[in-house]
Every structure is written in structure tokens, then in C-alpha cells.
Write a protein that holds these residues in place. Structure first.
Motif, PDB file in Angstrom:
ATOM      1  N   ALA A 128     133.555 124.641  85.918  1.00 19.63           N
ATOM      2  CA  ALA A 128     134.485 125.769  86.017  1.00 19.63           C
ATOM      3  C   ALA A 128     135.586 125.671  84.969  1.00 19.63           C
ATOM      4  O   ALA A 128     136.063 126.689  84.454  1.00 19.63           O
ATOM      5  CB  ALA A 128     135.082 125.835  87.425  1.00 19.63           C
ATOM      6  N   ASN A 129     136.028 124.455  84.656  1.00 15.75           N
ATOM      7  CA  ASN A 129     137.037 124.275  83.617  1.00 15.75           C
ATOM      8  C   ASN A 129     136.586 124.900  82.296  1.00 15.75           C
ATOM      9  O   ASN A 129     137.364 125.562  81.599  1.00 15.75           O
ATOM     10  CB  ASN A 129     137.314 122.781  83.393  1.00 15.75           C
ATOM     11  CG  ASN A 129     138.257 122.209  84.437  1.00 15.75           C
ATOM     12  OD1 ASN A 129     139.006 122.949  85.080  1.00 15.75           O
ATOM     13  ND2 ASN A 129     138.208 120.904  84.609  1.00 15.75           N
ATOM     14  N   ILE A 130     135.325 124.676  81.951  1.00 13.83           N
ATOM     15  CA  ILE A 130     134.802 125.191  80.686  1.00 13.83           C
ATOM     16  C   ILE A 130     134.712 126.712  80.728  1.00 13.83           C
ATOM     17  O   ILE A 130     135.065 127.402  79.771  1.00 13.83           O
ATOM     18  CB  ILE A 130     133.423 124.567  80.394  1.00 13.83           C
ATOM     19  CG1 ILE A 130     133.586 123.056  80.174  1.00 13.83           C
ATOM     20  CG2 ILE A 130     132.775 125.223  79.180  1.00 13.83           C
ATOM     21  CD1 ILE A 130     132.300 122.304  80.119  1.00 13.83           C
ATOM     22  N   ASP A 131     134.255 127.239  81.847  1.00 14.41           N
ATOM     23  CA  ASP A 131     134.104 128.690  81.963  1.00 14.41           C
ATOM     24  C   ASP A 131     135.446 129.411  81.858  1.00 14.41           C
ATOM     25  O   ASP A 131     135.497 130.571  81.419  1.00 14.41           O
ATOM     26  CB  ASP A 131     133.437 129.048  83.292  1.00 14.41           C
ATOM     27  CG  ASP A 131     131.989 128.595  83.351  1.00 14.41           C
ATOM     28  OD1 ASP A 131     131.385 128.428  82.271  1.00 14.41           O
ATOM     29  OD2 ASP A 131     131.471 128.404  84.463  1.00 14.41           O
ATOM     30  N   GLU A 132     136.544 128.749  82.254  1.00 18.19           N
ATOM     31  CA  GLU A 132     137.840 129.409  82.283  1.00 18.19           C
ATOM     32  C   GLU A 132     138.701 129.143  81.053  1.00 18.19           C
ATOM     33  O   GLU A 132     139.770 129.725  80.909  1.00 18.19           O
ATOM     34  CB  GLU A 132     138.613 128.979  83.539  1.00 18.19           C
ATOM     35  CG  GLU A 132     137.960 129.464  84.826  1.00 18.19           C
ATOM     36  CD  GLU A 132     138.775 129.094  86.044  1.00 18.19           C
ATOM     37  OE1 GLU A 132     139.872 128.529  85.875  1.00 18.19           O
ATOM     38  OE2 GLU A 132     138.327 129.373  87.170  1.00 18.19           O
ATOM     39  N   MET A 133     138.233 128.261  80.166  1.00 19.66           N
ATOM     40  CA  MET A 133     139.038 127.954  78.990  1.00 19.66           C
ATOM     41  C   MET A 133     139.121 129.146  78.046  1.00 19.66           C
ATOM     42  O   MET A 133     138.143 129.854  77.813  1.00 19.66           O
ATOM     43  CB  MET A 133     138.436 126.766  78.236  1.00 19.66           C
ATOM     44  CG  MET A 133     138.624 125.424  78.936  1.00 19.66           C
ATOM     45  SD  MET A 133     140.352 124.948  79.153  1.00 19.66           S
ATOM     46  CE  MET A 133     140.572 125.352  80.885  1.00 19.66           C
TER      47      MET A 133
END
Length: 585
Positions: A128-133
Motif C-alpha cells: 500500500a505504501n508504494i501504491d500511495e506514493m
């Protein structure tokens, strides 16, 4: 036989201690990622350097967003721990459907249930961190997502003996013999340089796999042409010529008899020919895309000459389908389009803008790596491509075998599809680089920037009636990418969306009764509209294709003379199918 040993129950103080330990482990995982991005030195190899650059920017783009995600993770972790510490609280979750943790002990034993759900919780947050960056271009995001997913799959607690209750139980039951057997499997694979997925000695080409009777009737330095024996008294006048991908062995379409598309097509009354590509060696170092187009034209002309017919029906699978579209465009430009009556495309792409996970491997650094791996040989070792495709589905094609065969020490199950998957083919290095650069990276085919023998080719000029098949769960040639073929050519076209993916979506005989497919007889402007309006039919899509191709197959003629392999004196039988090229490494 000894009874299976039970893993001891965990009391509340022990569970609390493990709760604190796992909580600390979660924090350590997050800190590790942050520190790797901030403090690590760039790695040596080029692709990793590119990935490192992406990761180094990941944690500096929006610090508040990272803090929010960490706070959210802490909240969900506390909720998870409270559910385990509170008697009578339902500890179920969507994670219960994960096949890695299907054993009862992952739920019946609180410790392992906590390990399982904690791992999945942290995994979800990392992705999720990557998707929201913010601030990442699409290529960076996809590389990060792919690398993160690969790491997450690798560190799953199911992959380690002391955090997998099934492995612990089997180790106690067998007195450790499972680990000894697993070590033997692992050392064998290390010596082969390839992961074993099935029993190789269970299959023999020409006996119980690639066993449809036929003869090699023509060959060049690049391919052999196989003609199959008819099994009906009459056959359709216009033959069927199949081009399989040269990145794999042709017998994906001729597995065990009950799965063989070739055998089934012969039984429907087709005179079937197939190309068996030669595994690359030093003699093919200068082969290019143009050579594969010329090879397809050569096969088309040979089949026409063998049977004395004006045109043939063709099938192109995956990359061979891409090349078939190029071949048709070239024949059209030469005024020879009439040589091909129809074209069928199995999971083929001509527009690579949305080509899926494989685009991760086509930046400049990956192309440099391919060049380095093939330097001095002129060909790329097929094991590299096999490992790449396995990595795209690492959980199913790598780690499940690590657990079953290395940790649990199980023997390999005979499976024809996995035997084929492991039967690698070397690739001409020059062609492979051009294919990745010109098509996947630069999308030159759709831009009209490719020439064959000095003649520019344009897909929009192709008017050959076509049948386009895609797989709904295909991760190699995504359905959305395959659909673009419907927009690239003005020919009369039928699109079919099959259940499953790149292989099972194609190799789905009527006898299996598996999966389903979707069709729509009207004209859809997009894949989304097609899906919205399409009708679903259970079972194999092969009969639908048979109904489509019947009008293109011509009248029935006696299955005699040249319809029998070797029956044309000009093309005597060279050897029995499946031929020697399919055995070359």
C-alpha cells in the motif's frame, strides 16, 4: 506408522511474549526498508541500481504519508493482537483464503495464526505504501511493486522450517528425513541450475507427451515443419498451420492426448501442420525479427505446395502471434495477402503500451543485462527466461516447490504442463534484444516504424479475417493489451475472452469441463464494453473457434495422397514427429 505429533498449545503469558516479539519484528521490517532507502550504497548490477534509485526516493517523497501509514499499521496491529488476547473473539480474516496457509495448524495454533496474520498485515502495508506514493512515474512504481512483492513472497513464514507448523509436524513425524530428502532435491537443482517442478522421468517425447502421430516433412536451419496423420476419412481442403512461440517448445499444444489441441483439431477434420523452432545456438546469433517473418512465409508457402492449395488457415500463439500479424502486414504490402485465408491469435499482442508485468524487464538496464548474459555465445540461455516467467508468479511457481519439495521433502508429482514449462529453449540474442527494445519498450509495431526486407509494414492494412483469443487472468499478455489488436487492424475480427490465463486459458479441451468464456456478436468500442455486454458460456472455447473457422476451411476432400505425411513425393517424410529439433538444448 507414528502418529503425527501435535504442536503444543500456547498459554497466555507465552502468547503475550510472542505478541511483543512480533510487534517488534513488524517495526524492524519498516525500519529496515526506510534505512535501506536512505543509507544503502547503490548495488553493482545495473537493474538493481535503477531499482535502488527508485527506492531511495520512495521514503523521501512524503514523510507525513509514511507516518500516517505507520500509525495505521500500529492501530491495525493492536487490533489484531487484542483479538487474539480476548477469549471468544473471532480471529478469522480474508487471509484465511491464502493457499500458503491452508493447513489447519495455521489457525488452530494461536502462535502460528498470529505469525500468519501479522505477516499478511505487514505485507499489505508495504504494498500500500508504494501504491500511495506521489512523484513516481509508472515504470518506477511497477518496478518497486514487483520487487517488493518478490521480497514479501520470499520472506513468507511458510517458506521457513521453524515458522511453518506443517514442516515442524512432518519433521517430527519422519525423524527429519523430510529435510534430508529436501536437501537432496535442492542440491540436484543447484547442479542443474534450474528449479525442478515435476518428475522428468515420467514423460517421454513421442510416447506420452507430444505424441500425436505425424512426420517432419520440411526443415530449415531455423525450424522443422511437422504434418500430422489424418484420423478422419475426409478433411477440410484448406489446411491449418500453427506457429507456436519460439520461447517455448511447440508441444504446449500437444501435451498428453486428452489435452492436445493438435490431436483435437485433427479429429475435427483439419490437416494440421505445426512449426517446431530450433533452440538457438551459435549458428543463430545473427537471427532477427525479419528472419522469423521470412520463416513464417516459408512455412506458409511450403504447406501450400505440399497440398497444392492456394491458401492456408493460420494460428499464432503469443510472440508467434505478434510475428504472424507482422507477416500478414508484409504479405499485404507485397500483394500476397491471399496466401492466408484466416488468422487466429492465441494471447498475442501488437500494441505493447499496456503489456503487463514483463515491461518491468525492458528498460535500458535490463537490455544491458540480457546482452551481458549472452555475450560471446550469441544466444540467451533459456533458463534465464524460465526463471523470469517463474518469478512473475513466484508464489505458485517457485515458493510452493521450495516448501513442498525442499522443506516437506515430498516427491515431485508428474504433470505434463510443468514438464513443458521446465523444457527451456535458448533464444537468439540479437533477436531477443530487438524484440524487447523495438516492441515492448518502444512500441514500434503500432507506430508503423518497422520494416521487413526494406518494406514498411502497417497493421491497419491487414484485412485477413481474424479470431482473437485472450485470457481473463493472463499476466503475460493481459486481456486489455490483447484487445488492442481489435483496434489495430481493419479486418473482420471476432474477440473471445477465455477464463484463466496465458496457458490454461488456451489449453482447455472440451473434455475437461473447466473454466468458461465470454463472447459478444456485436461491435464493442472497448474491452470494458465487451465485458459488460458479453455472454458467458461454461467450458472450453475450442468449439466456438471451430464454428468460426469452418467457413474458412473449405470443402471436404478425401484424406489420401498428400494429406498423409510424406504422401507428396516432393516432400518425403524426414523423421517421425515430434522431430529432433524439439530435443535440442
Amino acid at each position: 506408522m507414528q502418529e503425527a505429533a501435535e504442536v503444543p498449545a500456547i498459554d497466555l503469558p507465552t502468547l503475550q511474549q510472542w505478541t511483543e516479539t512480533i510487534g517488534r519484528a513488524q517495526q524492524m521490517m519498516l525500519e529496515f526498508w526506510v534505512n535501506q532507502a536512505k543509507d544503502a550504497q547503490p548495488p553493482a548490477d545495473q537493474w538493481s541500481m535503477s531499482l535502488w534509485a527508485d527506492m531511495s526516493s520512495l521514503w523521501t517523497i512524503d514523510g507525513s504519508r509514511i507516518a500516517d501509514r505507520q500509525a495505521q499499521l500500529l492501530t491495525q496491529s493492536l487490533d489484531l493482537w487484542n483479538r487474539f488476547l480476548s477469549p471468544g473473539t473471532d480471529a478469522g480474516s480474508p487471509a484465511d483464503k491464502d493457499r500458503r496457509f491452508k493447513g489447519d495448524a495455521w489457525r488452530s495454533q494461536p502462535l502460528f495464526d498470529l505469525i500468519r496474520q501479522s505477516y499478511l498485515l505487514v505485507s499489505d502495508h508495504l504494498l500500500a505504501n508504494i501504491d500511495e506514493m506521489e512523484g513516481l512515474d509508472p515504470a518506477q512504481r511497477e518496478r518497486l511493486r514487483f520487487a517488493t512483492r518478490a521480497i514479501i513472497e520470499a520472506i513468507s513464514p511458510s517458506n521457513f522450517a521453524f515458522t511453518n507448523p506443517e514442516v515442524i509436524e512432518r519433521t517430527i513425524e519422519t525423524g527429519g528425513q523430510n529435510l534430508v530428502a529436501g536437501l537432496e532435491h535442492m542440491l540436484t537443482d543447484l547442479s542443474r541450475g534450474q528449479l525442478t517442478q515435476t518428475r522428468a522421468d515420467a514423460f517421454e517425447l513421442g510416447r506420452n507427451i507430444a505424441s500425436t502421430p505425424g512426420k517432419v516433412v520440411f526443415e530449415t536451419e531455423l525450424f522443422q515443419l511437422i504434418q500430422y496423420n489424418p484420423t478422419t476419412e475426409e478433411v477440410f481442403r484448406k489446411p491449418l498451420l500453427i506457429f507456436p512461440p519460439w520461447i517455448n517448445r511447440f508441444y504446449i499444444l500437444d501435451l498428453s492426448p486428452e489435452k492436445s489441441f493438435i490431436r483435437w483439431a485433427v479429429e475435427q477434420g483439419h490437416t494440421v501442420f505445426i512449426v517446431s523452432w530450433k533452440s538457438a545456438d551459435e549458428t543463430l546469433k545473427d537471427v532477427t525479427a525479419e528472419d522469423y517473418v521470412r520463416a513464417q512465409v516459408s512455412a506458409i508457402d511450403t504447406v501450400r505446395d505440399v497440398l497444392g492449395v492456394k491458401s492456408v488457415n493460420t494460428i499464432g500463439y503469443c510472440v508467434a502471434g505478434t510475428t504472424l500479424a507482422m507477416t500478414l502486414a508484409w504479405l499485404t504490402a507485397q500483394g500476397q495477402a491471399q496466401k492466408v485465408e484466416s488468422a487466429t491469435y492465441f494471447t498475442a499482442q501488437v500494441d505493447f503500451e499496456d503489456a503487463g508485468d514483463l515491461k518491468i524487464f525492458v528498460d535500458d538496464d535490463q537490455l544491458a543485462l540480457v546482452s551481458a548474459l549472452s555475450q560471446g555465445k550469441g544466444y540467451l540461455d533459456g533458463r534465464f527466461m524460465t526463471a523470469t516467467f517463474n518469478l512473475l508468479r513466484g508464489q505458485d511457481l517457485i515458493w510452493s516447490y521450495v516448501v513442498n519439495n525442499y522443506l516437506l521433502g515430498k516427491e515431485y508429482t508428474p504433470f505434463d504442463l510443468l514438464y513443458w514449462n521446465s523444457d527451456f529453449t535458448n533464444l537468439p540474442a540479437r533477436w531477443h534484444r530487438e524484440y524487447l527494445a523495438d516492441l515492448y519498450r518502444d512500441n514500434k509495431l503500432m507506430r508503423g516504424e518497422i520494416s521487413i526486407a526494406g518494406t514498411p509494414i502497417r497493421l491497419g492494412d491487414v484485412m485477413t479475417p481474424s479470431y482473437v483469443q485472450a485470457g481473463r487472468e493472463d499476466h503475460i499478455a493481459p486481456a486489455r493489451s490483447v484487445w488492442k489488436m481489435m483496434e489495430a487492424m481493419k479486418a473482420p475480427m471476432r474477440f473471445l475472452l477465455a477464463g484463466s490465463g496465458h496457458i490454461a486459458g488456451v489449453v482447455n479441451p472440451p473434455s475437461s469441463g473447466k473454466y468458461q468464456y465470454w463472447t459478444f456478436d456485436g461491435k464493442a468500442a472497448s474491452l470494458d464494453e465487451f465485458i459488460e455486454k458479453a455472454s458467458e458460456t461454461q467450458g472450453s472455447w475450442w468449439p466456438d473457434w471451430m464454428e468460426w473457422i469452418r467457413p474458412h476451411a473449405g470443402k471436404l476432400v478425401p484424406a489420401t495422397g498428400a494429406r498423409i505425411p510424406g504422401g507428396n513425393p516432393k516432400y518425403p517424410a524426414i523423421e517421425d514427429a515430434p522431430g529432433r529439433y524439439v530435443t535440442m538444448r
